[in-house]
Design an enzyme around this catalytic site. Structure first.
Site, PDB file in Angstrom:
ATOM      1  N   TRP A 425       0.818  -1.212   0.000  1.00 18.12           N
ATOM      2  CA  TRP A 425       0.000   0.000   0.000  1.00 18.12           C
ATOM      3  C   TRP A 425       0.851   1.261   0.000  1.00 18.12           C
ATOM      4  O   TRP A 425       0.373   2.354  -0.273  1.00 18.12           O
ATOM      5  CB  TRP A 425      -0.942   0.009   1.201  1.00 18.12           C
ATOM      6  CG  TRP A 425      -0.305   0.258   2.554  1.00 18.12           C
ATOM      7  CD1 TRP A 425       0.854  -0.258   3.029  1.00 18.12           C
ATOM      8  CD2 TRP A 425      -0.829   1.090   3.600  1.00 18.12           C
ATOM      9  NE1 TRP A 425       1.092   0.190   4.321  1.00 18.12           N
ATOM     10  CE2 TRP A 425       0.083   1.017   4.697  1.00 18.12           C
ATOM     11  CE3 TRP A 425      -1.967   1.879   3.736  1.00 18.12           C
ATOM     12  CZ2 TRP A 425      -0.125   1.698   5.885  1.00 18.12           C
ATOM     13  CZ3 TRP A 425      -2.163   2.556   4.937  1.00 18.12           C
ATOM     14  CH2 TRP A 425      -1.250   2.464   5.986  1.00 18.12           C
ATOM     15  N   ASP A 426       2.139   1.096   0.277  1.00 17.03           N
ATOM     16  CA  ASP A 426       3.060   2.223   0.321  1.00 17.03           C
ATOM     17  C   ASP A 426       2.979   3.063  -0.957  1.00 17.03           C
ATOM     18  O   ASP A 426       3.059   4.295  -0.904  1.00 17.03           O
ATOM     19  CB  ASP A 426       4.499   1.722   0.503  1.00 17.03           C
ATOM     20  CG  ASP A 426       4.671   0.890   1.756  1.00 17.03           C
ATOM     21  OD1 ASP A 426       3.884  -0.058   1.953  1.00 17.03           O
ATOM     22  OD2 ASP A 426       5.600   1.159   2.530  1.00 17.03           O
ATOM     23  N   GLU A 564       0.085  -2.805  12.445  1.00 24.38           N
ATOM     24  CA  GLU A 564       0.363  -4.234  12.332  1.00 24.38           C
ATOM     25  C   GLU A 564       0.819  -4.866  13.649  1.00 24.38           C
ATOM     26  O   GLU A 564       1.197  -6.032  13.671  1.00 24.38           O
ATOM     27  CB  GLU A 564       1.407  -4.459  11.237  1.00 24.38           C
ATOM     28  CG  GLU A 564       0.864  -4.141   9.858  1.00 24.38           C
ATOM     29  CD  GLU A 564       1.955  -3.930   8.817  1.00 24.38           C
ATOM     30  OE1 GLU A 564       1.622  -3.974   7.622  1.00 24.38           O
ATOM     31  OE2 GLU A 564       3.125  -3.704   9.202  1.00 24.38           O
ATOM     32  N   LYS A 632       1.953   0.795  15.902  1.00 27.35           N
ATOM     33  CA  LYS A 632       3.121   0.744  15.029  1.00 27.35           C
ATOM     34  C   LYS A 632       3.224   1.978  14.145  1.00 27.35           C
ATOM     35  O   LYS A 632       4.300   2.559  13.981  1.00 27.35           O
ATOM     36  CB  LYS A 632       3.065  -0.506  14.151  1.00 27.35           C
ATOM     37  CG  LYS A 632       4.231  -0.608  13.160  1.00 27.35           C
ATOM     38  CD  LYS A 632       4.136  -1.830  12.274  1.00 27.35           C
ATOM     39  CE  LYS A 632       5.295  -1.860  11.275  1.00 27.35           C
ATOM     40  NZ  LYS A 632       5.210  -3.010  10.363  1.00 27.35           N
ATOM     41  N   GLN A 633       2.112   2.382  13.538  1.00 24.42           N
ATOM     42  CA  GLN A 633       2.128   3.498  12.586  1.00 24.42           C
ATOM     43  C   GLN A 633       0.746   4.132  12.549  1.00 24.42           C
ATOM     44  O   GLN A 633      -0.196   3.605  13.117  1.00 24.42           O
ATOM     45  CB  GLN A 633       2.524   3.005  11.198  1.00 24.42           C
ATOM     46  CG  GLN A 633       1.619   1.919  10.645  1.00 24.42           C
ATOM     47  CD  GLN A 633       2.256   1.121   9.511  1.00 24.42           C
ATOM     48  OE1 GLN A 633       3.464   1.081   9.344  1.00 24.42           O
ATOM     49  NE2 GLN A 633       1.421   0.460   8.735  1.00 24.42           N
TER      50      GLN A 633
END
Length: 1011
Positions: A425-426, A564, A632-633
């Site tokens: 998805w980056d 994640e 995580k993000q």
């Protein structure tokens, strides 16, 4: 102010190694020792030689060919272990080294060393990027000493290396003293041709101080050909050419060829060249090299060049002929001719107005070092990503070869095999958006990759039987599901499951599809190629949802959100919101294009509730989340960044999840926080703090390439071998200016902006943006933003707006506006940076702030005065007094109160000083200009840590507070200084410093007005 880029007439001058000197001095020292930035010519130069470390290597690419080269020259290099580590990250966990490849050159293998769901390998293997021989090496030998990647650093003098972004050229210059011999001046330069994508050139210039014999080796080094099978190679007798070929493992119908043709100036006798035999350049069978002896005469310069041609059968029917022709034609044209066309193509792709500019209207750049670095990354970030794209001109030059346009962008580009070169998805969510608005045609290959894999995505739905969704008849033809990772085939794999994992990937693809249409206005392409994908994803999502017959609501089970660290949960917040928006938007688009609306999607969207905690006033990451979460993000905060989602929890989400971010997360999170803070914060300038956080801790010397991690030592960062160069992080930072400060949101029916510029940035001219294919210029000062229509448009732009004005809206603010060709549209900014979070606070958002000691990555001194308790200043060490000083200027105030929000880690002591001199330590001569306003070695903790409440989700109410009311008002000086020492929660000698979330100095308005 940046001068015009080098004209074509100066290309030969560049080729000769002569650096033009600007009439205006815009050479800036960066925070990296020995690294300077020439803003006139977009050149980074380093004089620090750092061998054997991936952070110091540069990757060059043109969207088809990519290569990573050593710090000391265009060589193959293997990393020197740091603390025993020279390992690449998940899923390969192989040796770190330079890499070279061709776009789409994926293998097939049964499994990778790391995976998500190993049991899925029973249904098929992985597709991982394969390497080709490292083609740029021109190695020099003199008196038995070798100039290559591992040359002894003590033999290198006056080292300098330059990345010329304006020209797309990497160069080196130094003196090499081999053994006890005389010094030889060495100059290398190289580029990967941006227009003729099968070509690349490497040039070596040697100038001896004494007569000396050397040998130059032209090397195609097979050790870079990871996961490839050698086919054949040859040393040509009729021309000074060598070539080699490899296949990606287990893909016998694909072969890549790499050709190299030598060329030399007077003094280079190519009739004396010989083939190099044996294992001198590694043991890989695909390695081949040729050598030529040269007698260097004192003071005379000899030039050796190699002309690369490379192609694979993924894009070319006869790749050997294409590669051979590219090499020979390149040699015939010569370095200067190829450089001219290469520069011209880069000029068309990355003109001055395609990047943000922080220059003031008077043509000067602010002296603030943070602003200067934002100016640097405004250029470097798009360059590093755009290297990995194919331009329209390049496709045309290759005979309108549309197979060049079907490869997306890997996480680290074409010069690295990080994350196995897979597509995540980056590309859609992080790399594309910031460039989608400025370079929409360059981003087309990201959606084209998904178009190319659409048939497989439809087939992937049949893999439901391998998952928890194994329910007979649940899925019917019509849907499509993309895997989490994707290579050659786009099928479900162990690293890239289609089910029971990150279902949001499908909606992420939908976001990029929508954004592509919003920026290009290419309705026909959208209707024919992209809308079917959008509908198929909606179809899949609608069948993926499960009806809870008790509540009558739909749920999403066994899924993973962007965070994640929380795998396989029910009702993940971001994904739920994304599914809702995708279902609704699909119907809107279908209605727009005269297609049937699906009423069941409306019903399911309405009955798909988000998980929330009303007491804390937040959206939960997932239904069973508790307060011990470490994120995580960026996850829940993505709702306010990337979705058009009505959200009453926005501000609480921002503050709550800011405190929950893991220090071990990847480097694109804080760009999101910057954008959302600028959108929803009622006061302060934390958006600017987060902006710096999104780039500075992750940028690495010397080329401002980003690492995935704050810290690269895997023992200190939670066990991660960082991806590098992390294009995802660069893309995340590249989003901030347009989506944050301009407040741009992409819609197909209107141009929506909501500008607000933080006080630290006095002026910002944004990159030229496109809406429905029409170009728009935008610039902001503190109070207003001006939009101007430009007389240019994309080939398939929406013709409605060729003459009609563009409709403009201002986020949630009332009003509808029009942008015509006749006059610019001037809009008022939301001046949130000028609104005080604490009434009367004289420190908030003052640009000039500094500290005496090192601080933890991203925990900037300015965090203590940005009006937000979600950001923090944290010195690196508790066992020394750390001072933070704010320059108040020439306005003096009587102060009645001082407030501290210490965050979670108060110090053991503090002191506040007003003075007319800068940072401590103060000298006796300064004593008459210093006032000790307040101090304490007994700081009470208002919110002590309570382990019993760790799992409890509680509202954000600030950290530990200390409020001081002064007995008598004290007048400020030019500087206000805060000193802190100790860590109230950790008495260890190596403890990190305390935190300061907010420091407020409050004026006494009952006394005199400011003097």
């Amino acid at each position: 102010m940046r001068l015009p880029k080098p004209s074509l007439s100066t290309a030969a001058t560049l080729a000769a190694g002569i650096t033009a000197v600007s009439a205006v001095n815009t050479l800036y020292e960066t925070r990296f020792p020995g690294v300077t930035w020439d803003d006139d010519n977009w050149r980074l130069t380093t004089t620090s030689l750092d061998q054997g470390h991936y952070q110091s290597r540069m990757s060059l690419a043109n969207g088809y060919l990519g290569i990573n080269v050593a710090a000391v020259g265009p060589f193959f290099e293997v990393d020197e272990p740091v603390n025993g580590d020279n390992i690449n990250g998940w899923p390969l966990f192989d040796r770190r080294q330079t890499f070279s490849t061709i776009a789409g050159f994926y293998d097939y293998q049964e499994r990778t060393n790391g995976t998500n769901y190993p049991w899925l390998y029973q249904y098929g293997g992985e597709s991982v990027i394969s390497g080709i021989p490292h083609w740029s090496g021109l190695v020099v030998e003199s008196s038995g000493h070798i100039l290559n990647a591992s040359v002894n650093a003590s033999s290198i003098v006056n080292f300098s290396s330059t990345l010329d972004i304006g020209a797309g050229v990497l160069s080196w210059s130094y003196f090499w003293k081999p053994g006890n011999g005389s010094a030889i001046q060495v100059e290398y330069s190289m580029f990967v041709h941006k227009l003729y994508v099968n070509q690349a050139v490497v040039q070596c210039k040697l100038t001896a101080s004494r007569d000396v014999n050397v040998t130059v080796y032209d090397v195609l080094e097979g050790d870079a050909a990871k996961r490839s099978t050698f086919m054949e190679k040859k040393y040509e007798e009729e021309s000074p050419t060598i070539w080699t070929s490899v296949q990606p493992n287990n893909v016998p119908n694909v072969t890549a060829y790499v050709y190299s043709t030598l060329k030399g100036s007077q003094g280079v006798d190519l009739t004396k060249r010989t083939e190099v035999t044996g294992s001198r350049f590694g043991g890989n069978e695909s390695t081949i090299a040729q050598s030529v002896p040269i007698n260097l005469l004192a003071g005379e310069t000899v030039t050796v060049e190699k002309y690369i041609g490379a192609a694979s059968s993924d894009a070319f029917q006869d790749p050997q002929s294409v590669a051979s022709t590219a090499s020979l034609v390149g040699s015939a044209k010569g370095y200067s001719s190829l450089l001219r066309s290469h520069i011209k193509e880069w000029e068309s792709i990355l003109p001055d107005d395609s990047v943000d500019s922080f220059y003031l209207p008077n043509g000067t750049l602010p002296e603030d070092k943070n602003i200067q670095e934002l100016q640097i990354t405004a250029v470097t970030n798009p360059f590093h990503i755009l290297q990995n794209t194919i331009g329209r001109n390049a496709i045309k030059a290759a005979g309108n070869n549309t197979r060049l346009d079907v490869n997306s962008i890997p996480v680290c580009g074409l010069g690295s095999d990080c994350y196995a070169g897979l597509i995540f998805w980056d590309a859609e969510v992080w790399m594309a958006p910031g460039l989608q608005v400025s370079h929409p045609l360059a981003m087309k290959q990201i959606v084209q990759y998904r178009v190319d894999k659409f048939g497989q995505a439809q087939e992937n739905v049949k893999m439901a039987y391998s998952s928890s969704q194994n329910e007979t008849g649940k899925f019917s033809p019509g849907g499509a599901v993309y895997p989490w990772t994707s290579g050659r085939y786009g099928n479900c794999t162990g690293t890239g499951p289609c089910f029971d994992y990150e279902y949001h990937i499908n909606g992420d693809i939908g976001l990029e599809i929508y954004n592509y249409y919003a920026t290009t206005g290419d309705a026909q392409y959208f209707k024919d190629e992209l809308l079917p994908i959008y509908n198929a994803v909606a179809y899949f999502y609608s069948e993926l949802l499960t009806l809870n017959k008790t509540t009558g609501e739909y749920i999403l089970q066994n899924a993973t959100d962007p965070d994640e660290y929380a795998n396989n949960v029910d009702n993940p917040g971001f994904t739920i919101a994304l599914v809702q928006e995708h279902l609704n938007t699909t119907n809107e688009l279908n209605r727009m294009f005269g297609l049937q609306v699906n009423e069941s999607w409306v019903e399911k969207s309405e009955k798909l509730p988000l998980p929330v905690n009303e007491e804390a006033n937040i959206i939960l990451e997932y239904a069973t989340m508790n307060g011990s979460i470490s994120v995580k993000q960026a996850d829940v905060v993505l709702l306010d960044d990337m979705l058009d989602y009505p959200n009453p929890y926005s501000l609480s989400n921002l503050d709550y999840y800011a405190a929950k971010q893991s220090p071990y997360g990847p480097g694109m999170t804080y760009g999101v926080f910057s954008i959302v803070a600028n959108e929803i914060s009622p006061s302060g300038c934390s958006s600017y703090t987060y902006d710096l956080y999104s780039s500075q801790p992750y940028a690495r010397a010397p080329w401002f390439q980003f690492s995935e991690q704050l810290l690269d030592d895997y023992e200190a960062n939670g066990g991660t071998h960082p991806a590098f160069p992390f294009l995802t992080g660069m893309g995340g930072a590249n989003r901030v200016a347009v989506f944050g400060y301009l407040g741009l949101r992409l819609f197909v029916d209107r141009l929506d902006v909501d500008p607000s510029l933080p006080p630290q940035i006095p002026y910002l001219k944004y990159r030229t943006i496109y809406w429905q294919g029409h170009a728009i210029s935008a610039a902001s000062n503190t109070t207003h933003t001006t939009l101007t229509r430009l007389n240019e448009s994309l080939p398939n732009a929406n013709s409605t707006y060729n003459t009609a004005p563009i409709p403009v809206t201002l986020g949630t603010r009332p009003g509808n506006f029009s942008l015509s060709f006749e006059k610019p549209l001037v809009l008022e900014n939301r001046m949130i940076g000028q609104i005080k979070t604490v009434e009367g606070n004289i420190l908030q958002c003052i640009p000039s702030v500094s500290a005496t000691t090192e601080y933890l990555p991203g925990q900037f001194p300015l965090s203590a005065i940005d009006g937000a308790s979600s950001t923090k200043w944290q010195p690196a060490f508790a066992n020394e007094t750390a001072y933070l000083t704010v320059h108040l200027g020439e306005s003096f105030y009587p102060v009645k109160e001082i407030q501290f929000d210490w965050g979670t880690v108060p110090p053991t002591s503090y002191e506040v000083i007003f003075s007319n001199v800068t940072l401590p330590p103060f000298t006796p001569q300064n004593s008459h200009t210093i006032v000790n306003v307040s101090s304490s070695s007994n700081i009470s903790i208002s919110h002590p840590f309570d382990i019993s409440r760790v799992a409890t989700i509680e509202p954000v109410i600030g950290g530990n507070q200390t409020n001081i009311t002064l007995e008598n008002p004290v007048w400020t000086g030019r500087y206000a200084t805060l000193g802190i020492r100790g860590n109230a929660g950790d008495n260890a000698t190596d403890a990190t410093g305390a935190t300061v979330a907010e420091w407020s100095v409050i004026r006494d308005d009952t006394l005199l007005s400011p003097k």
